[in-house]
Write a protein that holds these residues in place. Structure first.
Motif, mmCIF file in Angstrom:
data_model
loop_
_atom_site.group_PDB
_atom_site.id
_atom_site.type_symbol
_atom_site.label_atom_id
_atom_site.label_comp_id
_atom_site.label_asym_id
_atom_site.label_seq_id
_atom_site.Cartn_x
_atom_site.Cartn_y
_atom_site.Cartn_z
ATOM 1 N N GLY A 11 1.077 -1.050 -0.514
ATOM 2 C CA GLY A 11 -0.113 0.192 -0.514
ATOM 3 C C GLY A 11 0.798 1.089 0.276
ATOM 4 O O GLY A 11 0.264 2.353 -0.045
ATOM 5 N N ARG A 13 3.078 2.415 -2.337
ATOM 6 C CA ARG A 13 3.172 2.653 -3.833
ATOM 7 C C ARG A 13 1.945 4.096 -4.145
ATOM 8 O O ARG A 13 2.186 5.113 -4.102
ATOM 9 C CB ARG A 13 3.107 1.730 -4.687
ATOM 10 C CG ARG A 13 4.309 0.856 -4.874
ATOM 11 C CD ARG A 13 4.675 0.120 -5.870
ATOM 12 N NE ARG A 13 5.349 -1.374 -5.778
ATOM 13 C CZ ARG A 13 5.809 -2.517 -6.502
ATOM 14 N NH1 ARG A 13 5.221 -1.339 -7.171
ATOM 15 N NH2 ARG A 13 6.495 -2.943 -6.280
ATOM 16 N N PRO A 14 0.344 3.462 -3.363
ATOM 17 C CA PRO A 14 -0.516 4.975 -4.297
ATOM 18 C C PRO A 14 0.160 6.105 -3.187
ATOM 19 O O PRO A 14 -0.257 7.460 -3.288
ATOM 20 C CB PRO A 14 -1.590 4.359 -4.061
ATOM 21 C CG PRO A 14 -1.240 2.767 -3.407
ATOM 22 C CD PRO A 14 0.394 2.565 -3.298
ATOM 23 N N ILE A 15 0.463 5.466 -1.331
ATOM 24 C CA ILE A 15 0.473 6.620 -0.568
ATOM 25 C C ILE A 15 1.025 7.754 -1.243
ATOM 26 O O ILE A 15 1.723 8.679 -1.431
ATOM 27 C CB ILE A 15 0.388 6.620 0.055
ATOM 28 C CG1 ILE A 15 -0.328 5.158 1.344
ATOM 29 C CG2 ILE A 15 1.214 7.151 1.449
ATOM 30 C CD1 ILE A 15 0.198 4.763 2.425
ATOM 31 N N ARG A 17 2.898 8.093 -4.533
ATOM 32 C CA ARG A 17 2.440 8.433 -5.489
ATOM 33 C C ARG A 17 1.770 9.784 -4.951
ATOM 34 O O ARG A 17 1.851 11.454 -5.225
ATOM 35 C CB ARG A 17 1.269 7.812 -6.338
ATOM 36 C CG ARG A 17 2.102 7.139 -7.035
ATOM 37 C CD ARG A 17 1.431 6.237 -8.203
ATOM 38 N NE ARG A 17 0.536 5.475 -8.089
ATOM 39 C CZ ARG A 17 0.374 4.473 -7.908
ATOM 40 N NH1 ARG A 17 1.815 3.424 -7.719
ATOM 41 N NH2 ARG A 17 -0.701 3.511 -7.742
ATOM 42 N N ARG A 18 0.364 9.682 -4.421
ATOM 43 C CA ARG A 18 0.118 10.774 -3.371
ATOM 44 C C ARG A 18 0.971 11.751 -2.703
ATOM 45 O O ARG A 18 0.313 13.095 -3.438
ATOM 46 C CB ARG A 18 -1.034 10.273 -2.214
ATOM 47 C CG ARG A 18 -2.223 11.329 -2.023
ATOM 48 C CD ARG A 18 -3.424 11.161 -1.901
ATOM 49 N NE ARG A 18 -3.015 9.725 -0.519
ATOM 50 C CZ ARG A 18 -3.368 8.643 0.027
ATOM 51 N NH1 ARG A 18 -4.319 8.323 -1.325
ATOM 52 N NH2 ARG A 18 -3.019 8.191 1.163
ATOM 53 N N THR A 21 2.629 13.625 -5.429
ATOM 54 C CA THR A 21 1.153 14.372 -6.136
ATOM 55 C C THR A 21 1.349 15.952 -5.953
ATOM 56 O O THR A 21 0.822 16.950 -6.019
ATOM 57 C CB THR A 21 0.060 13.679 -6.173
ATOM 58 O OG1 THR A 21 0.431 13.167 -7.206
ATOM 59 C CG2 THR A 21 -0.972 14.708 -6.982
ATOM 60 N N ASP A 160 -6.247 16.827 1.901
ATOM 61 C CA ASP A 160 -5.822 17.480 1.270
ATOM 62 C C ASP A 160 -5.989 18.712 0.137
ATOM 63 O O ASP A 160 -5.777 18.383 -0.698
ATOM 64 C CB ASP A 160 -6.161 15.719 0.243
ATOM 65 C CG ASP A 160 -5.448 14.860 0.725
ATOM 66 O OD1 ASP A 160 -3.807 15.292 1.668
ATOM 67 O OD2 ASP A 160 -5.610 13.781 0.688
ATOM 68 N N GLU A 299 0.338 12.129 5.481
ATOM 69 C CA GLU A 299 0.091 10.542 5.252
ATOM 70 C C GLU A 299 1.256 9.259 6.617
ATOM 71 O O GLU A 299 0.346 8.893 6.659
ATOM 72 C CB GLU A 299 0.833 10.420 3.995
ATOM 73 C CG GLU A 299 0.432 10.937 2.545
ATOM 74 C CD GLU A 299 -0.933 10.687 2.464
ATOM 75 O OE1 GLU A 299 -1.251 9.880 2.308
ATOM 76 O OE2 GLU A 299 -1.696 11.506 1.516
#
Length: 457
Positions: A11, A13-15, A17-18, A21, A160, A299
């Motif tokens: 999990g 990797r998506p974090i 990426r966020r 971003t 966010d 995060e």
């Protein structure tokens, strides 16, 4: 690796990426801020000259120093204590965190303004400006109230809304550029440019606070909100956490505003201007990587709230490697183009700042490599460890600074800054590795209770 740990790591990797971003959004705003920052510094430099610009820089540094020192970093309290209630829909508990954070902001802002006005008058000679500039400096200290914006910052990070933070960063510099141009035409004096800088600070605060208010109202988080009630009820260890995060931030200020003030006091306003210009360029170069930090905090807070410690370690490591690679590239860019940029933008009179700027950029790159370490310690509820490292490094650096400056000038201060950055990174890393070992030992011992966040001093 156990199945739960494997799921945590997957999990990440998506974090990540966020994080990237959100950092990219901030980068857009801060890039505009950095470019416009050089513009308004160039306008002021060419209008005022090195000596008067040095006085302006010293007044601004003193105001920013007090704002940073007195302000509680309550945005970290909002993230640390507010992430779980917000995720679980516990509006009352979240409002309790919000009330405490707002009270800390208001109280610290009032105290900072009072100290600023008194300090600008009483310590004018020691701070680097004379009797003629004292009234102007004292009035400028009122702008400190708009430098205290921790609560809206924490709220926007938690939900966010990094797009708002990006626009706010650019807005501050844009107002200062416009104000600087107006000052150039109407009143090209110290007073005129201080008004322009104060207008930028106030305008950015209004936008930030207003955006946070609208976001809270949209989410119905202000319904039946009350200023009354016990501040820390249901928030175990919150005062200790708030004091430690405030101390960590205060010590960080020693590497920015305090150094500028000490350089000005020891070798004059012109040298302080060189130091400030070099540091601003170094900060601008390192900023793209450092913007990962504000995106990383929320995060880590969410992962900690879900007790996903393996994912926290993996995320911090990946962010450090990513930021470090960016830092190396930017160091090369600085070495190649930095000195020429100073001469081109600010004029030949500021060419001597290029030598110390190289050291300042090197120190910034070391900080870029180490940027996940302090957020990791704080997110694990160990702000006291960060405070101890910063206290030791800051005390040593400031104790040696007079010797370095008197013997080697600005180059000595720059080299000392680089050494301090290395020592700070190594100290944080040692505490991280020790905490990692403690948690692994606790996981392997079924009878060992988990350490409470509030136990750290």
């Amino acid at each position: 690796m156990s199945s739960p740990q494997a799921r945590e790591v997957a999990g990440v990797r998506p974090i990540l990426r966020r994080v990237v971003t959100n950092a990219g959004m901030l980068l857009g705003g801060r890039t505009v801020n950095a470019v416009l920052g050089l513009v308004y510094m160039a306008i002021a430099a060419r209008s005022l000259g090195a000596s008067t610009l040095g006085v302006l820089v010293l007044i601004q540094a003193f105001a920013q120093f007090l704002g940073d020192v007195v302000e509680f970093q309550s945005w970290q309290t909002v993230l640390h204590y507010g992430a779980r209630p917000l995720a679980e829909g516990r509006k009352r508990d979240f409002q309790r965190v919000l009330r405490l954070s707002l009270v800390l902001d208001v109280a610290s802002g009032v105290v900072a303004v009072a100290l600023g006005v008194a300090g600008a008058i009483v310590f004018a000679d020691q701070l680097g400006w004379g009797a003629a500039e004292t009234p102007t400096a004292a009035v400028y200290m009122v702008s400190i109230i708009f430098m205290v914006s921790a609560t809206p910052l924490g709220v926007l990070r938690l939900v966010d809304r990094f797009d708002v933070l990006a626009r706010q960063a650019a807005l501050n510099a844009a107002i200062r550029v416009v104000g600087g141009l107006v000052a150039l035409v109407v009143s090209p004096t110290l007073e005129g440019f201080l008004i322009a800088w104060a207008a930028g600070t106030a305008g950015a605060w209004v936008y930030l606070a207003g955006s946070a208010f609208l976001e809270l109202r949209r989410r119905a988080l202000l319904e039946q909100f009350s200023w009354r009630g016990p501040l820390a009820q249901g928030l175990p260890g919150v005062w200790r956490f708030a004091w430690n995060t405030n101390l960590a931030s205060t010590l960080d200020v020693a590497f920015t505003h305090v150094v500028t003030l000490m350089v000005g006091a020891m070798i004059g306003p012109s040298q302080a201007a060189f130091w400030r210009v070099g540091r601003q360029v170094a900060d601008a170069i390192a900023k793209p990587a450092k913007l990962l930090t504000p995106a990383l905090y929320p995060e880590l807070a969410r992962l900690r709230a879900d007790n996903q410690h393996a994912a926290m370690w993996r995320l911090a490591r990946n962010v450090g490697l990513l930021a470090g690679s960016v830092g190396i590239v930017l160091l090369a860019v600085s070495a190649a183009f930095g000195p020429g940029l100073l001469t081109l933008v600010l004029g030949q009179a500021f060419a001597p700042a290029a030598a110390v700027m190289t050291w300042q950029v090197a120190a910034a790159v070391v900080g870029v490599f180490a940027l996940p370490l302090e957020p990791m310690l704080i997110s694990l509820g160990k702000p006291g460890a960060a405070v101890r490292v910063r206290l030791a490094v800051s005390a040593t650096f400031l104790a040696l600074l007079p010797f370095l400056v008197t013997q080697f000038g600005l180059i000595g201060a720059g080299a000392g800054l680089g050494a301090a950055a290395v020592a700070l990174a190594l100290g944080m890393l040692w505490f991280i590795l020790r905490e990692n070992g403690n948690r692994r030992a606790a996981d392997s011992t079924a009878s060992a209770p988990p350490q409470r966040l509030e136990d750290d001093v």
